[in-house]
Design a protein around this motif. Sequence first.
Motif, mmCIF file in Angstrom:
data_model
loop_
_atom_site.group_PDB
_atom_site.id
_atom_site.type_symbol
_atom_site.label_atom_id
_atom_site.label_comp_id
_atom_site.label_asym_id
_atom_site.label_seq_id
_atom_site.Cartn_x
_atom_site.Cartn_y
_atom_site.Cartn_z
ATOM 1 N N THR A 88 0.859 -1.177 0.000
ATOM 2 C CA THR A 88 0.000 0.000 0.000
ATOM 3 C C THR A 88 0.897 1.229 0.000
ATOM 4 O O THR A 88 2.058 1.170 0.404
ATOM 5 C CB THR A 88 -0.922 0.056 1.235
ATOM 6 N N ARG A 89 0.349 2.338 -0.425
ATOM 7 C CA ARG A 89 1.132 3.567 -0.466
ATOM 8 C C ARG A 89 1.557 3.999 0.932
ATOM 9 O O ARG A 89 2.614 4.604 1.118
ATOM 10 C CB ARG A 89 0.316 4.672 -1.138
ATOM 11 N N ALA A 90 0.737 3.662 1.927
ATOM 12 C CA ALA A 90 1.024 4.085 3.298
ATOM 13 C C ALA A 90 2.140 3.271 3.950
ATOM 14 O O ALA A 90 2.638 3.640 5.011
ATOM 15 C CB ALA A 90 -0.243 3.974 4.154
ATOM 16 N N ALA A 91 2.525 2.169 3.321
ATOM 17 C CA ALA A 91 3.502 1.290 3.955
ATOM 18 C C ALA A 91 4.894 1.909 4.046
ATOM 19 O O ALA A 91 5.657 1.608 4.968
ATOM 20 C CB ALA A 91 3.576 -0.039 3.195
ATOM 21 N N TRP A 92 5.228 2.782 3.101
ATOM 22 C CA TRP A 92 6.598 3.301 3.040
ATOM 23 C C TRP A 92 6.568 4.782 2.685
ATOM 24 O O TRP A 92 6.420 5.143 1.522
ATOM 25 C CB TRP A 92 7.393 2.531 1.988
ATOM 26 N N PRO A 93 6.727 5.691 3.663
ATOM 27 C CA PRO A 93 6.699 7.126 3.392
ATOM 28 C C PRO A 93 7.751 7.510 2.356
ATOM 29 O O PRO A 93 8.839 6.932 2.332
ATOM 30 C CB PRO A 93 7.023 7.751 4.751
ATOM 31 N N PRO A 94 7.440 8.470 1.493
ATOM 32 C CA PRO A 94 8.377 8.851 0.420
ATOM 33 C C PRO A 94 9.759 9.224 0.922
ATOM 34 O O PRO A 94 10.776 8.843 0.319
ATOM 35 C CB PRO A 94 7.673 10.039 -0.242
ATOM 36 N N HIS A 95 9.857 9.986 2.035
ATOM 37 C CA HIS A 95 11.180 10.413 2.496
ATOM 38 C C HIS A 95 12.021 9.220 2.922
ATOM 39 O O HIS A 95 13.234 9.197 2.713
ATOM 40 C CB HIS A 95 11.048 11.419 3.649
ATOM 41 N N ALA A 96 11.362 8.201 3.491
ATOM 42 C CA ALA A 96 12.102 7.009 3.912
ATOM 43 C C ALA A 96 12.515 6.168 2.715
ATOM 44 O O ALA A 96 13.621 5.622 2.669
ATOM 45 C CB ALA A 96 11.242 6.179 4.865
ATOM 46 N N ARG A 97 11.634 6.074 1.727
ATOM 47 C CA ARG A 97 11.956 5.280 0.539
ATOM 48 C C ARG A 97 13.117 5.900 -0.240
ATOM 49 O O ARG A 97 14.017 5.184 -0.700
ATOM 50 C CB ARG A 97 10.724 5.167 -0.368
ATOM 51 N N LEU A 98 13.128 7.214 -0.370
ATOM 52 C CA LEU A 98 14.205 7.886 -1.096
ATOM 53 C C LEU A 98 15.537 7.720 -0.372
ATOM 54 O O LEU A 98 16.572 7.475 -0.988
ATOM 55 C CB LEU A 98 13.871 9.372 -1.257
ATOM 56 N N GLY A 99 15.503 7.852 0.951
ATOM 57 C CA GLY A 99 16.732 7.678 1.721
ATOM 58 C C GLY A 99 17.279 6.271 1.594
ATOM 59 O O GLY A 99 18.493 6.069 1.464
ATOM 60 N N ASN A 100 16.411 5.289 1.612
ATOM 61 C CA ASN A 100 16.827 3.899 1.484
ATOM 62 C C ASN A 100 17.415 3.629 0.099
ATOM 63 O O ASN A 100 18.421 2.923 -0.033
ATOM 64 C CB ASN A 100 15.629 2.977 1.724
ATOM 65 N N ALA A 101 16.797 4.192 -0.941
ATOM 66 C CA ALA A 101 17.297 3.985 -2.301
ATOM 67 C C ALA A 101 18.694 4.578 -2.471
ATOM 68 O O ALA A 101 19.568 3.965 -3.100
ATOM 69 C CB ALA A 101 16.328 4.605 -3.307
ATOM 70 N N ALA A 102 18.909 5.755 -1.906
ATOM 71 C CA ALA A 102 20.231 6.384 -1.996
ATOM 72 C C ALA A 102 21.267 5.549 -1.253
ATOM 73 O O ALA A 102 22.401 5.377 -1.727
ATOM 74 C CB ALA A 102 20.173 7.798 -1.430
ATOM 75 N N LEU A 103 20.899 5.029 -0.103
ATOM 76 C CA LEU A 103 21.819 4.205 0.667
ATOM 77 C C LEU A 103 22.161 2.920 -0.088
ATOM 78 O O LEU A 103 23.315 2.497 -0.132
ATOM 79 C CB LEU A 103 21.196 3.865 2.021
ATOM 80 N N ALA A 104 21.156 2.306 -0.711
ATOM 81 C CA ALA A 104 21.388 1.077 -1.457
ATOM 82 C C ALA A 104 22.328 1.309 -2.634
ATOM 83 O O ALA A 104 23.195 0.478 -2.923
ATOM 84 C CB ALA A 104 20.056 0.497 -1.935
ATOM 85 N N ARG A 105 22.173 2.445 -3.317
ATOM 86 C CA ARG A 105 23.076 2.753 -4.435
ATOM 87 C C ARG A 105 24.509 2.894 -3.945
ATOM 88 O O ARG A 105 25.447 2.379 -4.564
ATOM 89 C CB ARG A 105 22.625 4.039 -5.133
ATOM 90 N N SER A 106 24.689 3.587 -2.832
ATOM 91 C CA SER A 106 26.025 3.750 -2.281
ATOM 92 C C SER A 106 26.608 2.409 -1.859
ATOM 93 O O SER A 106 27.795 2.136 -2.071
ATOM 94 C CB SER A 106 25.966 4.691 -1.073
ATOM 95 N N LEU A 107 25.760 1.566 -1.313
ATOM 96 C CA LEU A 107 26.209 0.247 -0.873
ATOM 97 C C LEU A 107 26.659 -0.602 -2.059
ATOM 98 O O LEU A 107 27.665 -1.306 -1.992
ATOM 99 C CB LEU A 107 25.076 -0.443 -0.112
ATOM 100 N N ARG A 108 25.916 -0.546 -3.153
ATOM 101 C CA ARG A 108 26.298 -1.307 -4.345
ATOM 102 C C ARG A 108 27.640 -0.829 -4.885
ATOM 103 O O ARG A 108 28.475 -1.627 -5.297
ATOM 104 C CB ARG A 108 25.221 -1.190 -5.431
ATOM 105 N N ARG A 109 27.852 0.478 -4.883
ATOM 106 C CA ARG A 109 29.122 1.024 -5.394
ATOM 107 C C ARG A 109 30.294 0.590 -4.520
ATOM 108 O O ARG A 109 31.363 0.245 -5.029
ATOM 109 C CB ARG A 109 29.061 2.555 -5.460
ATOM 110 N N ARG A 110 30.111 0.600 -3.228
ATOM 111 C CA ARG A 110 31.210 0.310 -2.313
ATOM 112 C C ARG A 110 31.537 -1.170 -2.203
ATOM 113 O O ARG A 110 32.686 -1.525 -1.956
ATOM 114 C CB ARG A 110 30.885 0.863 -0.918
ATOM 115 N N THR A 111 30.530 -2.019 -2.335
ATOM 116 C CA THR A 111 30.748 -3.445 -2.066
ATOM 117 C C THR A 111 30.485 -4.361 -3.241
ATOM 118 O O THR A 111 30.951 -5.493 -3.247
ATOM 119 C CB THR A 111 29.841 -3.918 -0.909
ATOM 120 N N GLY A 112 29.701 -3.911 -4.224
ATOM 121 C CA GLY A 112 29.299 -4.795 -5.306
ATOM 122 C C GLY A 112 28.133 -5.689 -4.933
ATOM 123 O O GLY A 112 27.683 -6.485 -5.755
#
Length: 230
Positions: A112-136
Amino acid sequence: MTIDVVLPCLNEAAALPWILDRMPPGYVAIVADNGSSDGTPEIAAELGARVVKEPRRGFGAACHTGLLAATGDIVCFMDGDASLDPRQLPRVVVPVLAGEADLVLGRRIPRTRAAWPPHARLGNAALARSLRRRTGAPLHDLGPMRACSRAGLIALGLTDRRFGYPLEMVLRAARSGWRIAEVEVDYLPRSGRSKVTGTIRGTMRAVADMRRVMNSVQASGSPVRSADGS
């Protein structure tokens, strides 16, 4: 085989009955209470969970106390707020049991849209991208539902006791050459207000903890392998 499931909890009395009722056969809930004032540990014990207490506040502190209390070969982690369905725990466990991966994370798919607030989803996506770059590591979400070897995780020597604990787990696993994978799991509206994603302030605090961990852990050892060996 018994599989331990660590549930770090702070005032999750409303969510625990649903969670514990849906725990799959062979999965043992360990409620790591972090100083609840709403009867969380008493309710958990009444419903058959094993309860351990960690008075030192901190998400990582509760997780690590639960880890040290576990006895099974495989240990799982998941939030205690009913945002994740325990019946989907086998999704993260099966690849570990099959020897296909060493650490498996559940990639949250909001139902549902309410499950994941936009600010939290964006922060998580940015963190995941950084994690992929650093570790593969082939991760798109630093999801809280995960499974790995109990002894192996203890040997990684995690030190963070705040919100950086889940990130440190992945970074140190990557540095140790663990095969890391993710599988999709449902993400549901949580019970009550989140201590992290419920407010922008909480999200920023978690991001600050994770940034500190990201900068302090150098994932520069043996290259991480995906579950298919690449």
